[in-house]
Design an enzyme around this catalytic site. Sequence first.
Site, PDB file in Angstrom:
ATOM      1  N   HIS A  42      46.434  42.323  32.787  1.00 63.36           N
ATOM      2  CA  HIS A  42      46.450  43.529  33.485  1.00 63.36           C
ATOM      3  C   HIS A  42      45.657  44.515  31.893  1.00 63.36           C
ATOM      4  CE1 HIS A  42      49.704  42.862  35.795  1.00 63.36           C
ATOM      5  NE2 HIS A  42      48.526  43.365  36.715  1.00 63.36           N
ATOM      6  N   GLU A 153      39.600  38.398  38.260  1.00 63.70           N
ATOM      7  CA  GLU A 153      39.339  37.616  39.207  1.00 63.70           C
ATOM      8  C   GLU A 153      40.492  36.559  39.326  1.00 63.70           C
ATOM      9  OE1 GLU A 153      36.619  35.218  36.512  1.00 63.70           O
ATOM     10  OE2 GLU A 153      34.805  36.776  37.134  1.00 63.70           O
ATOM     11  N   GLN A 158      40.083  38.807  46.729  1.00 63.81           N
ATOM     12  CA  GLN A 158      40.601  40.413  46.384  1.00 63.81           C
ATOM     13  C   GLN A 158      39.012  41.198  45.800  1.00 63.81           C
ATOM     14  OE1 GLN A 158      44.736  42.770  45.427  1.00 63.81           O
ATOM     15  NE2 GLN A 158      43.880  42.530  42.924  1.00 63.81           N
TER      16      GLN A 158
END
Length: 282
Positions: A42, A153, A158
């Site tokens: 993140h 990725e 998504q």
Amino acid sequence: MNSSPLPIVRDVAGLRAVVRDWRRAGARVGLTPTMGALHAGHLSLVRAAKERCGKVVASLFVNPRQFGPNEDFDRYPRDEAGDAALLAGAGCDLLYAPDRTAMYPAGFATSVTVADVSAPLEGEMRPHFFSGVATVVAKLLLQTMPDAAFFGEKDYQQLLVIQQMARDLDMPIAIIGCPTLREQDGLAMSSRNAYLNAEERRIAGRLNHILHDAIKAFRNGDPLVGVESEAARHLVAAGFSKVDYVAIRDAETLAAPAAGRACRILAAAWLGKTRLIDNMAV
Ligand code: PAF
């Protein structure tokens, strides 16, 4: 490292006021949507957003609409204070952390569905999932109106779904995919890795190696179906309790691979109660 407390807003009006001031000062704005339980993957999205846009909003919202009734919504790890400290250290400028009623007020009745690329793989295994993701991401994008939004990725399907949605709905926002970060043994970083016990964590490290071997076999000309089923067999032999899929697909459409087009290998498999996903370019 910036260890000052990160400003937090919890409603759309507060978010838009900050973004409006940044824009008046000439800044570009990046958004990194998250469900918290942050790890280095993140934070790499935040850094990419910072580099490209200058000002960065991270959102933190554990989105109930993307969990099925028997999934891990209740036990999903939550640590807002810890996440805020990590975000500040990575250069994030604002945390947007709405609660459930701010995001889905009483009477909320809209759902965003993306056909085709949502349908296979995760779409078959988790039929509620992409509509939940597309709905919340559409809201986050429209609430923030960033120049660009950044997604890992690691959640490859998504990423394709969100890119398709932004294209189809003429959202003037670049959807940027960032590379998967991996642990030393190659395990893709994921908030759900925290669920694994020591033995499961050891086995989890085999997933990426088995996918690498499958890529080699496919490149050597082994038939697709055999490569996929052999990889699934190796996962079970390594200790995975169940394999949802191992599939080599067209990297843009997730249809069956065709000559001359880029491909991706994608997999989902269980270790006890924990479901892991991974993917790689073929
Ligand atoms: O990838 C995630 O963490 C979530 O699916 C997202 C994009 C933040 C939407 O809730």
